[in-house]
Motif scaffolding. Sequence first.
Motif, PDB file in Angstrom:
ATOM      1  N   ASP A 230      38.113  -5.280  84.213  1.00 47.99           N
ATOM      2  CA  ASP A 230      37.979  -4.151  85.122  1.00 47.99           C
ATOM      3  C   ASP A 230      37.674  -2.885  84.319  1.00 47.99           C
ATOM      4  O   ASP A 230      38.034  -2.768  83.144  1.00 47.99           O
ATOM      5  N   SER A 231      37.014  -1.926  84.962  1.00 50.10           N
ATOM      6  CA  SER A 231      36.595  -0.693  84.299  1.00 50.10           C
ATOM      7  C   SER A 231      37.459   0.471  84.779  1.00 50.10           C
ATOM      8  O   SER A 231      37.577   0.689  85.991  1.00 50.10           O
ATOM      9  N   ARG A 335      36.209  -2.842  90.014  1.00 46.50           N
ATOM     10  CA  ARG A 335      36.734  -4.197  90.145  1.00 46.50           C
ATOM     11  C   ARG A 335      35.633  -5.236  89.981  1.00 46.50           C
ATOM     12  O   ARG A 335      34.479  -4.995  90.352  1.00 46.50           O
ATOM     13  N   ARG A 336      36.026  -6.408  89.469  1.00 48.67           N
ATOM     14  CA  ARG A 336      35.108  -7.530  89.306  1.00 48.67           C
ATOM     15  C   ARG A 336      35.165  -8.441  90.531  1.00 48.67           C
ATOM     16  O   ARG A 336      36.246  -8.664  91.110  1.00 48.67           O
ATOM     17  N   ASP A 337      34.026  -8.956  90.902  1.00 49.77           N
ATOM     18  CA  ASP A 337      33.966  -9.914  92.008  1.00 49.77           C
ATOM     19  C   ASP A 337      34.764 -11.174  91.666  1.00 49.77           C
ATOM     20  O   ASP A 337      34.803 -11.607  90.507  1.00 49.77           O
ATOM     21  N   GLY A 338      35.379 -11.768  92.697  1.00 45.30           N
ATOM     22  CA  GLY A 338      36.002 -13.071  92.543  1.00 45.30           C
ATOM     23  C   GLY A 338      37.420 -13.067  92.031  1.00 45.30           C
ATOM     24  O   GLY A 338      37.993 -14.143  91.809  1.00 45.30           O
ATOM     25  N   ARG A 339      38.041 -11.891  91.846  1.00 43.92           N
ATOM     26  CA  ARG A 339      39.416 -11.845  91.363  1.00 43.92           C
ATOM     27  C   ARG A 339      40.389 -11.686  92.534  1.00 43.92           C
ATOM     28  O   ARG A 339      40.080 -10.988  93.511  1.00 43.92           O
ATOM     29  N   PRO A 340      41.574 -12.302  92.443  1.00 45.88           N
ATOM     30  CA  PRO A 340      42.529 -12.288  93.564  1.00 45.88           C
ATOM     31  C   PRO A 340      43.395 -11.022  93.587  1.00 45.88           C
ATOM     32  O   PRO A 340      44.599 -11.056  93.317  1.00 45.88           O
ATOM     33  N   TYR A 341      42.780  -9.902  93.918  1.00 47.42           N
ATOM     34  CA  TYR A 341      43.527  -8.646  93.953  1.00 47.42           C
ATOM     35  C   TYR A 341      44.521  -8.645  95.116  1.00 47.42           C
ATOM     36  O   TYR A 341      44.234  -9.156  96.204  1.00 47.42           O
ATOM     37  N   LYS A 342      45.682  -8.035  94.893  1.00 47.22           N
ATOM     38  CA  LYS A 342      46.703  -7.997  95.939  1.00 47.22           C
ATOM     39  C   LYS A 342      46.280  -7.120  97.104  1.00 47.22           C
ATOM     40  O   LYS A 342      46.608  -7.407  98.261  1.00 47.22           O
ATOM     41  N   LEU A 343      45.598  -6.033  96.826  1.00 45.26           N
ATOM     42  CA  LEU A 343      45.080  -5.164  97.887  1.00 45.26           C
ATOM     43  C   LEU A 343      43.587  -5.412  98.044  1.00 45.26           C
ATOM     44  O   LEU A 343      42.831  -5.275  97.072  1.00 45.26           O
ATOM     45  N   ASP A 391      47.975  -0.056  91.640  1.00 44.35           N
ATOM     46  CA  ASP A 391      47.702  -0.760  92.909  1.00 44.35           C
ATOM     47  C   ASP A 391      46.371  -1.506  92.843  1.00 44.35           C
ATOM     48  O   ASP A 391      46.261  -2.638  93.310  1.00 44.35           O
ATOM     49  N   LEU A 392      45.334  -0.874  92.284  1.00 43.75           N
ATOM     50  CA  LEU A 392      44.028  -1.529  92.269  1.00 43.75           C
ATOM     51  C   LEU A 392      43.954  -2.637  91.239  1.00 43.75           C
ATOM     52  O   LEU A 392      43.155  -3.569  91.408  1.00 43.75           O
ATOM     53  N   ALA A 393      44.788  -2.572  90.214  1.00 45.83           N
ATOM     54  CA  ALA A 393      44.753  -3.609  89.172  1.00 45.83           C
ATOM     55  C   ALA A 393      45.561  -4.851  89.534  1.00 45.83           C
ATOM     56  O   ALA A 393      45.322  -5.934  89.003  1.00 45.83           O
ATOM     57  N   ALA A 394      46.520  -4.710  90.437  1.00 46.09           N
ATOM     58  CA  ALA A 394      47.445  -5.805  90.723  1.00 46.09           C
ATOM     59  C   ALA A 394      46.743  -7.030  91.292  1.00 46.09           C
ATOM     60  O   ALA A 394      45.935  -6.908  92.226  1.00 46.09           O
ATOM     61  N   THR A 395      47.034  -8.193  90.749  1.00 47.78           N
ATOM     62  CA  THR A 395      46.456  -9.447  91.232  1.00 47.78           C
ATOM     63  C   THR A 395      47.572 -10.453  91.477  1.00 47.78           C
ATOM     64  O   THR A 395      48.726 -10.259  91.099  1.00 47.78           O
TER      65      THR A 395
END
Length: 397
Positions: A230-231, A335-343, A391-395
Amino acid sequence: MKNFVFISPNFPMTYWKFCRELKNNGMRVLGIGDCPYDGLLRELKDSLHEYYKVSSLENNDEVFKAVAFFTFKYGKIDWLESNNEYWLMRDAWLRTEFNITTGPKLEEMDKIKFKSVMKKYYAKAGLPTARYHLVEGLADALEFAHTVGYPVVVKPDNGVGANNTYKLTCDEDVQWFIDTKDDNVYIMEEFVNGYVQTFDGIVDSHGKVLFESGNVTPYSLMDIVNTAGDSVYYLVKELPEKIRDAGLRTIEAFGVKSRFIHLEFFILNEDQEGLGKKGDVLGLEVNMRPAGGYTPEMYNYSQETDVYKIWADMVAFDCDTKGTGNHHYCAFYGRRDGRPYKLDDYEVMMKYGKQMVMWGRIPDALSGAMANQMYVANFDTEEEMNAFYADLAATFE
């Protein structure tokens, strides 16, 4: 009426705003690009006096003929810029060929484009830099790595962004690098345990800063590119005094005039022998153009201003008529496509919609460094910004 040639005014997409403000300041704006005219944004078409399409901006002859055509039709060219790292050497060549004196010519480009040459100007500014070596082969590369100790970082001496940048941690890594590298000249540097903070600004013809900002990259851009992470980066609410001081000294040492600049520095995370104490500032590299991606838009949101106008005022009047408003932290998360982010996207917007200033898909051409889906939000405190990042990083992994 002064003539301004803008190279590749359609990329990045927001660069039409530079053209609009130049036109608003009474300049004749002449565009050269490889995009068909019908493919240009309406806003860009409205900002250009004339557009010359070439089959490829990589074709020196075609671009030269385009500038020659504009010179024949409209008279001497007063300015020529792309504000794009990729074309800076081409810009300088064209200025040299057509004797355009409002930007650097070829003889001035070594200190702007070659990382090894930048170091002596940072030294002139009184700023330390990482020890380095220009790689010739395996033996000398290993000798340098053993002298400074692993890890070491290698990258093109004349490169753009974090492309072809690697951290090598052992002799086997160095062997792999020598076996696989391309024909570019590479610089090898000792590893610096620090984070990157920048001094960004617009400088007039006397070296005076008309606008200043800066961003912090808490994670290595090299690692983001190489690991598809992630960036994350943000614009500071106010520049720390030590970064402002380093930036002003660098501007003087490099003789910066009439430029948009993006100067990069390391801040040491810990004491490092030969470099300094924790918190000290080191020179990294200079970029004589705006920061990439959507950062110019973020300058505007962060300081309630219009840097496109401030830059165009510098070009046309050598001053700033705009100024800035209230200052905020402006945070970017990609965010990267295909990752299971909580939000998910909906939940992010529901929670942070009031702070959000930009969001949406990132073009594929920028996704290597910036990921696929961006969220940009303003905050008044660092604590609020850090909660947004968490919040945006949480997976769910």
